[in-house]
Design an enzyme around this catalytic site. Structure first.
Site, PDB file in Angstrom:
ATOM      1  N   GLU A  39      84.340  62.221 -18.187  1.00 38.09           N
ATOM      2  CA  GLU A  39      84.888  63.821 -18.430  1.00 38.09           C
ATOM      3  C   GLU A  39      84.891  64.191 -16.143  1.00 38.09           C
ATOM      4  O   GLU A  39      86.047  64.744 -16.079  1.00 38.09           O
ATOM      5  CB  GLU A  39      83.788  64.769 -18.285  1.00 38.09           C
ATOM      6  CG  GLU A  39      82.921  65.223 -20.119  1.00 38.09           C
ATOM      7  CD  GLU A  39      84.949  65.526 -20.303  1.00 38.09           C
ATOM      8  OE1 GLU A  39      85.385  66.583 -19.510  1.00 38.09           O
ATOM      9  OE2 GLU A  39      85.655  65.159 -21.802  1.00 38.09           O
ATOM     10  N   CYS A 194     101.114  69.251 -25.384  1.00 36.21           N
ATOM     11  CA  CYS A 194     101.501  70.822 -25.219  1.00 36.21           C
ATOM     12  C   CYS A 194     101.312  70.586 -23.041  1.00 36.21           C
ATOM     13  O   CYS A 194     100.617  71.081 -21.799  1.00 36.21           O
ATOM     14  CB  CYS A 194     100.810  71.898 -25.224  1.00 36.21           C
ATOM     15  SG  CYS A 194     100.352  73.621 -24.373  1.00 36.21           S
ATOM     16  N   CYS A 201     107.143  70.684 -28.120  1.00 34.85           N
ATOM     17  CA  CYS A 201     106.634  72.455 -29.257  1.00 34.85           C
ATOM     18  C   CYS A 201     106.989  71.914 -30.237  1.00 34.85           C
ATOM     19  O   CYS A 201     106.147  72.338 -31.725  1.00 34.85           O
ATOM     20  CB  CYS A 201     107.580  73.638 -28.707  1.00 34.85           C
ATOM     21  SG  CYS A 201     106.892  73.911 -26.917  1.00 34.85           S
ATOM     22  N   CYS A 204     103.901  70.386 -32.152  1.00 30.77           N
ATOM     23  CA  CYS A 204     102.874  70.488 -32.139  1.00 30.77           C
ATOM     24  C   CYS A 204     102.372  71.527 -33.748  1.00 30.77           C
ATOM     25  O   CYS A 204     103.136  72.180 -34.418  1.00 30.77           O
ATOM     26  CB  CYS A 204     102.612  71.592 -31.080  1.00 30.77           C
ATOM     27  SG  CYS A 204     102.160  72.749 -31.004  1.00 30.77           S
TER      28      CYS A 204
END
Length: 366
Positions: A39, A194, A201, A204
């Site tokens: 992370e 995205c 799109c 998605c």
């Protein structure tokens, strides 16, 4: 703000199971150390770059005890080239706190994790969700973009109040089960479909209810009106050579490249030329280095100066924090990426006998 629907989390989870990423090295573990490391590395850095660093880092520091016990210079050396070096310093400090105050075990809640050095709210939530199953929202850059578009969130995320509102919306959307799958799904949607400039799109899973898609303007979200103005800087770097050794200085603990070893820096090429007016030896201008940082573009003018074998170190350089290094030892330090590339290239060219590129002798004295 609308367009989420009660099934947003379920659709994200279904998509993640079917089409999300499952082969990243940090996805095959619930070890908080490894998830935390990934992370931190992934902050402002692409996955393709992080993987090799992640694997090298684990080979050298397999657990939090090994990282805590390591000298900071060793940590910075492995981080060299990954950028945003404050992450490495915070990583090292956090490991020491986990060992000293938590017995080498990461706390099990996002609230406790966020109290550790260098762990922000979103990173703490990711560790808590992936490793401990805590039902808590993350809001890194990818997730902000996905949710802002899906919800048609028009708040200005450069304003703290708007970001708090999006946090609340993210928390309200959390599923009751499989929080890890949902969290990874949001991350993967932002990273693969995205995206910032070229959203896919039609592929998605949220396309039928996404407000940005319905409006036909996904690039309008997320909204940020305050953007830092980029500046420019120009400095000279002195690569001082004597008897095959290089003079390096450790940069201050704050500011650009904090704590890294580098070449001595001067305000300008003119300032370096003035300082070196009485130095013995010769100096050569090397090709300019153009380096882009977060808030400014930096032009560096490197000069390689070769001192005669018995010449004393110039007085202007005889300050704390500098030392002579053999090339191999220098390249094992934590060096800024552009400096490392220049020095490494010189070593490789010398080993192969190749020419080192264009240079112009600008001063020469005996």
């Amino acid at each position: 703000m609308s367009g989420s629907g009660p099934s947003l989390a379920a659709r994200v989870q279904r998509w993640q199971r079917r089409a999300g990423r499952h082969d990243l090295p940090w996805q095959r573990t619930r070890d908080p150390y490894r998830v935390w490391l990934s992370e931190v590395m992934l902050q402002q850095t692409q996955v393709v770059t992080v993987i090799a660093y992640y694997e090298r880092f684990l080979a050298r520091f397999p657990d939090v005890h090994a990282l805590a016990a390591a000298p900071l210079d060793d940590v910075l050396a492995l981080w060299s080239g990954l950028g945003y070096y404050s992450r490495a310093r915070n990583l090292h400090r956090c490991a020491q706190v986990v060992v000293a105050e938590h017995g080498g075990r990461f706390p099990g809640s996002a609230a406790a994790l966020s109290a550790l050095p260098g762990i922000g709210r979103s990173t703490a939530a990711a560790i808590a969700a992936f490793c401990f199953g805590e039902r808590v929202a993350i809001l890194d850059g990818n997730v902000k973009r996905v949710l802002a578009r899906a919800l048609g969130f028009g708040g200005d995320l450069s304003v703290a109040a708007a970001e708090r509102e999006l946090w609340a919306a993210a928390q309200a959307l959390l599923p009751e089960r499989d929080i890890d799958i949902y969290t990874q799904g949001l991350m993967d949607l932002g990273a693969t479909l995205c995206t910032t400039r070229d959203p896919k799109c039609p592929r998605c899973p949220l396309r039928t209810t996404c407000v940005a898609q319905r409006e036909g303007r996904p690039l309008a979200y997320p909204v940020r009106t305050r953007r830092a103005r980029r500046g420019t800087r120009r400095h000279a770097l002195l690569w001082l050579v004597q008897g095959g050794r290089w003079w390096l200085v450790q940069r201050p603990g704050r500011g650009v490249w904090a704590g890294l070893w580098s070449l001595a820096e001067f305000e300008s090429a003119e300032a370096l030329e003035t300082a070196s007016a009485r130095w013995p030896g010769r100096g050569e201008r090397l090709p300019l280095i153009e380096h882009a940082l977060t808030h400014f573009d930096w032009t560096l003018e490197p000069v390689r100066w070769t001192l005669p074998p018995r010449a004393r170190l110039p007085e202007v350089l005889a300050v704390d924090g500098g030392a002579w290094f053999e090339p191999a030892a220098a390249l094992a330090l934590g060096l800024p990426a552009p400096v490392r590339r220049m020095l490494q290239s010189a070593v490789e060219n010398a080993d192969s006998g190749a020419a080192q590129g264009p240079m112009t002798t600008f001063l020469s004295r005996r």
